[in-house]
Design a protein around this motif. Sequence first.
Motif, PDB file in Angstrom:
ATOM      1  N   TYR A   1      74.090  56.337  50.090  1.00 40.42           N
ATOM      2  CA  TYR A   1      74.568  57.332  49.119  1.00 40.42           C
ATOM      3  C   TYR A   1      76.075  57.593  49.147  1.00 40.42           C
ATOM      4  O   TYR A   1      76.649  57.931  48.101  1.00 40.42           O
ATOM      5  CB  TYR A   1      73.811  58.652  49.300  1.00 40.42           C
ATOM      6  CG  TYR A   1      74.022  59.344  50.609  1.00 40.42           C
ATOM      7  CD1 TYR A   1      75.086  60.217  50.793  1.00 40.42           C
ATOM      8  CD2 TYR A   1      73.158  59.141  51.681  1.00 40.42           C
ATOM      9  CE1 TYR A   1      75.278  60.855  51.999  1.00 40.42           C
ATOM     10  CE2 TYR A   1      73.343  59.774  52.877  1.00 40.42           C
ATOM     11  CZ  TYR A   1      74.411  60.630  53.047  1.00 40.42           C
ATOM     12  OH  TYR A   1      74.607  61.255  54.249  1.00 40.42           O
ATOM     13  N   PRO A   2      76.800  57.451  50.291  1.00 39.24           N
ATOM     14  CA  PRO A   2      78.250  57.685  50.220  1.00 39.24           C
ATOM     15  C   PRO A   2      78.952  56.762  49.230  1.00 39.24           C
ATOM     16  O   PRO A   2      79.935  57.151  48.596  1.00 39.24           O
ATOM     17  CB  PRO A   2      78.726  57.423  51.654  1.00 39.24           C
ATOM     18  CG  PRO A   2      77.532  57.715  52.501  1.00 39.24           C
ATOM     19  CD  PRO A   2      76.373  57.218  51.693  1.00 39.24           C
ATOM     20  N   GLY A   3      78.432  55.535  49.088  1.00 38.05           N
ATOM     21  CA  GLY A   3      79.033  54.613  48.127  1.00 38.05           C
ATOM     22  C   GLY A   3      78.916  55.110  46.701  1.00 38.05           C
ATOM     23  O   GLY A   3      79.827  54.921  45.887  1.00 38.05           O
ATOM     24  N   VAL A   4      77.798  55.769  46.380  1.00 38.74           N
ATOM     25  CA  VAL A   4      77.609  56.328  45.043  1.00 38.74           C
ATOM     26  C   VAL A   4      78.617  57.449  44.801  1.00 38.74           C
ATOM     27  O   VAL A   4      79.240  57.530  43.734  1.00 38.74           O
ATOM     28  CB  VAL A   4      76.175  56.854  44.878  1.00 38.74           C
ATOM     29  CG1 VAL A   4      75.991  57.519  43.512  1.00 38.74           C
ATOM     30  CG2 VAL A   4      75.168  55.727  45.059  1.00 38.74           C
ATOM     31  N   THR A   5      78.807  58.308  45.799  1.00 37.76           N
ATOM     32  CA  THR A   5      79.773  59.401  45.668  1.00 37.76           C
ATOM     33  C   THR A   5      81.178  58.858  45.468  1.00 37.76           C
ATOM     34  O   THR A   5      81.943  59.355  44.636  1.00 37.76           O
ATOM     35  CB  THR A   5      79.728  60.293  46.919  1.00 37.76           C
ATOM     36  OG1 THR A   5      78.385  60.730  47.144  1.00 37.76           O
ATOM     37  CG2 THR A   5      80.619  61.510  46.740  1.00 37.76           C
TER      38      THR A   5
ATOM     39  N   GLY B   1      74.230  63.955  43.725  1.00 34.56           N
ATOM     40  CA  GLY B   1      74.158  65.362  44.098  1.00 34.56           C
ATOM     41  C   GLY B   1      75.320  65.772  44.977  1.00 34.56           C
ATOM     42  O   GLY B   1      75.899  66.862  44.805  1.00 34.56           O
ATOM     43  N   ASP B   2      75.703  64.915  45.924  1.00 35.33           N
ATOM     44  CA  ASP B   2      76.853  65.214  46.777  1.00 35.33           C
ATOM     45  C   ASP B   2      78.136  65.296  45.959  1.00 35.33           C
ATOM     46  O   ASP B   2      79.017  66.113  46.252  1.00 35.33           O
ATOM     47  CB  ASP B   2      77.002  64.144  47.855  1.00 35.33           C
ATOM     48  CG  ASP B   2      76.022  64.347  48.998  1.00 35.33           C
ATOM     49  OD1 ASP B   2      75.298  65.361  48.984  1.00 35.33           O
ATOM     50  OD2 ASP B   2      75.978  63.492  49.905  1.00 35.33           O
ATOM     51  N   PHE B   3      78.239  64.441  44.948  1.00 38.21           N
ATOM     52  CA  PHE B   3      79.437  64.480  44.098  1.00 38.21           C
ATOM     53  C   PHE B   3      79.529  65.813  43.362  1.00 38.21           C
ATOM     54  O   PHE B   3      80.585  66.448  43.327  1.00 38.21           O
ATOM     55  CB  PHE B   3      79.397  63.327  43.096  1.00 38.21           C
ATOM     56  CG  PHE B   3      80.508  63.365  42.091  1.00 38.21           C
ATOM     57  CD1 PHE B   3      81.795  62.992  42.444  1.00 38.21           C
ATOM     58  CD2 PHE B   3      80.275  63.782  40.782  1.00 38.21           C
ATOM     59  CE1 PHE B   3      82.830  63.039  41.514  1.00 38.21           C
ATOM     60  CE2 PHE B   3      81.297  63.835  39.863  1.00 38.21           C
ATOM     61  CZ  PHE B   3      82.585  63.457  40.225  1.00 38.21           C
ATOM     62  N   LEU B   4      78.406  66.247  42.781  1.00 40.84           N
ATOM     63  CA  LEU B   4      78.407  67.536  42.081  1.00 40.84           C
ATOM     64  C   LEU B   4      78.682  68.683  43.051  1.00 40.84           C
ATOM     65  O   LEU B   4      79.441  69.609  42.737  1.00 40.84           O
ATOM     66  CB  LEU B   4      77.061  67.757  41.384  1.00 40.84           C
ATOM     67  CG  LEU B   4      76.763  66.874  40.171  1.00 40.84           C
ATOM     68  CD1 LEU B   4      75.388  67.205  39.598  1.00 40.84           C
ATOM     69  CD2 LEU B   4      77.835  67.041  39.098  1.00 40.84           C
TER      70      LEU B   4
ATOM     71  N   ALA C   1      76.077  73.478  40.693  1.00 37.60           N
ATOM     72  CA  ALA C   1      75.334  73.539  41.956  1.00 37.60           C
ATOM     73  C   ALA C   1      73.840  73.351  41.715  1.00 37.60           C
ATOM     74  O   ALA C   1      73.154  72.693  42.504  1.00 37.60           O
ATOM     75  CB  ALA C   1      75.596  74.869  42.655  1.00 37.60           C
ATOM     76  N   ALA C   2      73.328  73.920  40.637  1.00 43.22           N
ATOM     77  CA  ALA C   2      71.912  73.760  40.315  1.00 43.22           C
ATOM     78  C   ALA C   2      71.588  72.293  40.052  1.00 43.22           C
ATOM     79  O   ALA C   2      70.543  71.780  40.490  1.00 43.22           O
ATOM     80  CB  ALA C   2      71.542  74.609  39.103  1.00 43.22           C
TER      81      ALA C   2
END
Length: 289
Positions: free
Chosen positions: A253-257, A16-19, A220-221
């Motif tokens: 989660y930062p690692g996923v981004t 979600g943070d990436f998007l 964003a959605a």
Amino acid sequence: MVVLLGLAAALLYGSGDFLGGMASRRAHVLTVLTLVETAGVIAALAVAAASPGPASLAGLAWGFSAGLVGGLGLIIFYTGLAAGPMSVVAPVSGLVSTVLPVAVALAEGERPGAGVYAGALLCLVAIVLASSASDTASDTGGDTGPARRPGRLGRAIAYGTASGVSFGLFFLLIRNAGQSGEVWPVAAGRIGELAIVLAAAAVLRPGLLRGAGGGIPLVAAGAGVMDVVANICYVAATRTGAFGLAVVLASLYPGVTVLLARVVLGERLRWIQRVGLALAGVGIVLVAA
């Protein structure tokens, strides 16, 4: 189960943070956050309405409070990233947001085994390393002289600490909300986040939704829906296992981004980020063992 749910939350938070980050490259941050939170509220209310069980007033109050604090943290965090240096703001925020709820968990008497302690410690280090980024100012030849560097560093630490405290309180409050259920407290939290973002947008960026086209609302959605499911997974993790362990795993989660930025955008991983991702892998194995 707590390990799977915690890792699922991290995967969804990071995606979600990436998007959201992708959308923020093409629109103002508050515009993106407004769209993300609006989609999140709609998704959360739809899931809550379809779920069995009544809503608890106490759970709704805890959830709404968590949303207000989390929304404030998002605004502070993105403001800090814009002010820079990112290499200070992101790791400080990630560390503080994890240490605070873990300290509460230990104070409440949680005492996992030695392997879990070791894995959680590695994950804490991994969070800091994986979220580290290069200093944009230094890379572009910005003013980094002695007169400017201490001021920028102090502001970055302040932004990181303030946003980290907000995120840590969010993890704690939404855990408390989840003790009365998983879905309705999350929906209340999304409403709280939307409220604080709309208030900030009304003051700082009136009319900010104009021109938010070109696929930005759809992206964003997607970020908003992922964040809702991540919150549900996190709350479920706190209900099925140790709170401190759930927080540490979800905070990866930062690692996923970072990985998505590498795979999708082709961004180069710094050596320190590679070390962080490797430590996260080892930490997860130790925790799950």
